[in-house]
Scaffold this active site. Structure first.
Site, PDB file in Angstrom:
ATOM      1  N   GLY A 169       1.033  -0.805   0.248  1.00 58.63           N
ATOM      2  CA  GLY A 169      -0.019  -0.128   0.253  1.00 58.63           C
ATOM      3  C   GLY A 169       0.783   1.412  -0.163  1.00 58.63           C
ATOM      4  O   GLY A 169       1.691   0.808   0.323  1.00 58.63           O
ATOM      5  N   VAL A 170       0.144   2.262  -0.773  1.00 66.28           N
ATOM      6  CA  VAL A 170       0.969   3.634  -0.474  1.00 66.28           C
ATOM      7  C   VAL A 170       0.955   4.368   0.842  1.00 66.28           C
ATOM      8  O   VAL A 170       0.383   3.962   2.131  1.00 66.28           O
ATOM      9  CB  VAL A 170      -0.342   5.158  -0.956  1.00 66.28           C
ATOM     10  CG1 VAL A 170       0.467   5.432  -1.228  1.00 66.28           C
ATOM     11  CG2 VAL A 170      -0.594   3.914  -2.772  1.00 66.28           C
ATOM     12  N   GLY A 171       2.030   4.389   1.404  1.00 64.24           N
ATOM     13  CA  GLY A 171       2.867   5.842   2.316  1.00 64.24           C
ATOM     14  C   GLY A 171       4.024   5.269   2.999  1.00 64.24           C
ATOM     15  O   GLY A 171       4.474   4.672   2.211  1.00 64.24           O
ATOM     16  N   SER A 172       4.010   5.863   4.349  1.00 65.23           N
ATOM     17  CA  SER A 172       5.514   5.279   4.767  1.00 65.23           C
ATOM     18  C   SER A 172       5.684   3.992   5.289  1.00 65.23           C
ATOM     19  O   SER A 172       6.620   3.380   5.441  1.00 65.23           O
ATOM     20  CB  SER A 172       5.348   5.831   5.921  1.00 65.23           C
ATOM     21  OG  SER A 172       6.079   7.629   5.805  1.00 65.23           O
ATOM     22  N   GLU A 210       0.235  -0.354  -7.330  1.00 62.64           N
ATOM     23  CA  GLU A 210      -0.376   0.813  -8.088  1.00 62.64           C
ATOM     24  C   GLU A 210       0.531   1.997  -8.047  1.00 62.64           C
ATOM     25  O   GLU A 210       0.918   2.907  -8.150  1.00 62.64           O
ATOM     26  CB  GLU A 210      -1.632   1.050  -7.120  1.00 62.64           C
ATOM     27  CG  GLU A 210      -1.565   1.074  -5.597  1.00 62.64           C
ATOM     28  CD  GLU A 210      -2.793   1.637  -5.346  1.00 62.64           C
ATOM     29  OE1 GLU A 210      -3.898   1.572  -5.792  1.00 62.64           O
ATOM     30  OE2 GLU A 210      -2.910   2.588  -4.070  1.00 62.64           O
ATOM     31  N   ASN A 230      -8.430   9.876   3.615  1.00 66.10           N
ATOM     32  CA  ASN A 230      -7.798   9.883   2.698  1.00 66.10           C
ATOM     33  C   ASN A 230      -9.009   9.197   1.661  1.00 66.10           C
ATOM     34  O   ASN A 230      -8.891   9.989   0.345  1.00 66.10           O
ATOM     35  CB  ASN A 230      -6.047   9.082   1.906  1.00 66.10           C
ATOM     36  CG  ASN A 230      -5.333   9.923   2.726  1.00 66.10           C
ATOM     37  OD1 ASN A 230      -4.973  10.889   3.177  1.00 66.10           O
ATOM     38  ND2 ASN A 230      -3.827   9.819   2.881  1.00 66.10           N
ATOM     39  N   GLY A 250      -6.524   1.643  -3.892  1.00 68.76           N
ATOM     40  CA  GLY A 250      -6.031   0.627  -4.825  1.00 68.76           C
ATOM     41  C   GLY A 250      -6.565  -0.266  -3.256  1.00 68.76           C
ATOM     42  O   GLY A 250      -6.933  -1.923  -3.783  1.00 68.76           O
TER      43      GLY A 250
END
Lengths: 497, 497
Positions: free
Chosen positions: A261-264, A288, A378, A382
């Protein structure tokens, strides 16, 4: 006639203010951008500065920059926003009810716009797309592909921003393929995560091209924090679990296909993957976003290929990639989001999906979007595309928030983005709960004892004991009244008060 | 050597009691059956009557008959059960915690068993499959296909029940195709809902065949109730909505592909579809069950083809189909559940999915499984496979339950099976709420004013007003504190007390 490395043919070159005039006051803006990169900058800013009374619907592939989600919002120009946002300015407006936000799985947003009535049919739609080059009927996208092919196809008008700050060599990354119209939609012809099947260019009807704007301005991506001790402990637990799983299942005989997943946290997990002992199996990324953590794996030769829709790198990560774009492009392919996040491809490739969440509940539901059930962060992005269709769906998160004051393992999440049917494994810095083939009561035990922070376990057990009895007033023995998913609804959200 | 219309080759013919001996005490039984038809009968009954101390894991494609979900359960022989059940006996055991039940999307259960660790790897797995004919390395399934191909492939041993009460002509309906193993899984090569790409037979490794049992006993399917006034009003609202939608979207220029959920309401909606005015468009069914309502459409020539995994007909519907099986088989194809419910095919065909729910909440989440959040009814079944991947996802339900005493439109559902991201349109007997492109606050208004029963609207409005203010103690004005999805969590489940 414009003829250069960037511009080709008879193009309607305009300055940003002139291009903004192509946008009606109540238009639907279909903008490029995903992972806070590759979004248009000049025309949104000109719209924000125009002083016009705008009521725009803004649709993007994923998250975009401040020219859109800060400046336009602060100019009170955005009435509706789909499907994801990640800036404080728009977040505040969404939570105050000033911007009508609908949170959607990002894989389907191209179809939602083109066929599904997401955008009001009586509004003029204007695609505004950042490119590194353009001609009379084509453009080359920049640092993300997102839903640009679908948006360009669906839009009434097209404005292209050709950004000299984005390297021309980004052309090498793109593989543009737009699925056909149902019911005659063919299978996406991608047979392996790294395969290219399309063109590096997005083609369009030249009659739609309203303006081409030149600019020279870098993306304003988010920065990743350094991995914390919790991040490292989560990564170690995840790697240990994955090592056993790839030995167990024939799905991973030769390779392991992963999404993060997106993020830190996702970035930290990507980076830590190099420490996993997966034998001589190939590691392949099918996700993604390409984040900084993946560049290390590519540099070390640990990753065979990487497929995504966005080079969601920090500024320093962009510098690193731009300095060596040709080499990275050998192993990295950017796809439209409806391909990068395709349910069919995620299933066919047997992807292991690793996403994060704000909190999980005792029965395996995950809240990814709304703090306290009410305040949007947010969006689902995805994560649901991958979690639902993955061969193995992992959620990784710290066991606590707010410096340890709040448990992220709770009896009942106040908002559900991923149901118990889509969450296979939960990993925290405390341990791993493998929920596959378990009943809700068994899941609760696993999640509390393996994943919750020890400071909260006793209170969680007390809630679950009461729930199994059927609430405080119940006189039945344990199990007799609690039901399949025992809850004490009066206390489900106040268990820790 | 057995040679007949039904049996061919050197088969290990056994009586049911002998066949039951092939099942270890702690085996995983992988049984055929979907929609309460096509399930094995003799061997489960023999196991239930054996007096043995059994602790079985029972996995089916969908719902099965009383020999499994009543007799075996009452014999205390079932320890675990996946992914769906629909009989009172097992429902009670699941809710008491006596049977560990995990509710899964049915499309993925074949993969879950074969690759995903749903079944404990140290248990012997025995596939028990009802057939209308069998040979040494093949069988022809009966009234449903379900996950039989995957189960037969995954199992250590195979027991086949050849049931003379099921017409031999059922062979004509089946199209057996099992997707390959990821990451080299090819796209499912079905290019239109009615196309056949496989074989009518399930093939297997002859070394697995432990027993073939002959019997002559009909399915015990559920009966559909007659359509109620509410059913008819829901159908009329749905048809009116669909008529406008097929005019609006290019997806429906030539045909409309539909799925309806399992049950009496779904059956009534299927039957009422003949009244919809869709111009000269073809109607095509791409779902998981053929129910009685579809036979009328087929007889009237209104349906071009129908794809499903089960002939989930009432006993009288079976009589009607069996009397004319060859003719019906021209337009009806049965597929394995991982094909009938394939996310990729649902997307490619642009299906309109119509499912029901126990209740929906003001922000568009649906509870399909657990009454009061705690008591399991049947399971999520295939509703999520379709709702998530459909071009248009409709949920249809009456606005009230319990003779009007309970609203099915509530502030917050106490269990979420389908999130706000997957619910496009809600239809009740009161009206239609088209939620596409709306914010949660807008959705709440639409659902309360268009779909809720008038008797409950004032109380729902009061809750939502309070939630938008941020709860009873809040001093902010409307909108200031409520957040993106306003809730008053202390009262979310007690709003109507």
């Amino acid at each position: 006639m414009a003829e250069s490395d960037r511009l080709s043919g008879d193009l309607p070159l305009r300055d940003a203010e002139e291009a903004a005039d192509a946008v009606p006051d109540d238009a639907a803006l279909l903008v490029s951008g995903f992972g806070s990169v590759g979004y248009p900058k000049a025309v949104p800013e000109a719209l924000a500065d125009s002083g016009r009374d705008l009521a725009l619907t803004v649709v993007s592939g994923g998250s975009v920059g401040g020219e859109i989600d800060a400046a336009l919002v602060e100019a009170d120009a955005v009435g509706r926003r789909f499907p994801f946002q990640a800036r404080p300015e728009i977040r505040a407006a969404v939570n105050d009810g000033r911007v009508a936000f609908a949170d959607r799985h990002v894989a389907g947003v191209g179809d939602d716009v083109q066929y599904g009535g997401l955008v009001a049919t009586d509004a003029t739609s204007v695609a505004i797309v950042e490119a590194v080059a353009a001609g009379e009927d084509w453009l080359v996208p920049s640092t993300s592909l997102g839903q640009t092919p679908a948006f360009v196809e669906a839009a009434d008008r097209l404005v292209v921003e050709v950004n000299a700050a984005q390297p021309r060599a980004l052309e090498r990354f793109h593989d543009v393929y737009r699925p056909g119209t149902p019911p005659d939609r063919e299978p996406i012809p991608v047979d392996s995560p790294g395969e290219r099947v399309g063109s590096p260019r997005v083609e369009f009807d030249p009659g739609k091209l309203a303006a081409v704007v030149e600019l020279d301005r870098r993306d304003d991506p988010y920065e990743f924090r350094e991995p914390t001790a919790d991040d490292r402990a989560i990564a170690a637990n995840l790697c240990e679990f994955l090592e056993a799983e790839v030995e167990r299942s024939e799905l991973f005989a030769e390779s392991v296909r992963l999404q993060f997943g997106v993020g830190s946290l996702g970035n930290a997990l990507m980076g830590a993957l190099g420490d996993a002992d997966v034998g001589d199996r190939d590691l392949v990324y099918f996700g993604e976003v390409i984040q900084d953590g993946l560049l290390d794996l590519l540099d070390e030769g640990l990753l065979r290929s990487a497929s995504a829709t966005s080079l969601a790198l920090s500024a320093s990560g962009q510098d690193r990639l731009f300095a060596d774009a040709e080499r990275y492009a050998e192993d990295v392919v950017l796809r439209p989001t409806d391909v990068s996040n395709s349910p069919a491809l995620i299933d066919r490739f047997g992807v292991v999906a690793v996403n994060s969440a704000l909190e999980v509940d005792a029965y395996g539901h995950a809240n990814s979007t709304n703090v306290g059930g009410t305040r949007m962060v947010n969006g689902v992005g995805g994560s649901g595309d991958f979690a639902r269709n993955a061969a193995l769906s992992v959620f990784a998160l710290p066991s606590t928030a707010s410096d340890g004051d709040v448990s992220r393992v709770v009896p009942m999440v106040p908002h559900v983005d991923h149901t118990e049917h889509d969450v296979d494994v939960v990993v925290t810095e405390q341990g791993v709960a493998d929920l596959r083939g378990t009943s809700p009561r068994e899941r609760a035990r696993l999640l509390v004892e393996e994943c919750a922070h020890p400071d909260f376990r006793e209170r969680l057990r007390a809630y679950l004991d009461r729930a199994r009895r059927g609430g405080d007033d119940a006189d039945g023995g344990e199990g007799a009244r609690g039901g399949h998913l025992p809850h004490d609804l009066d206390a489900a959200f106040s268990w820790d008060e």
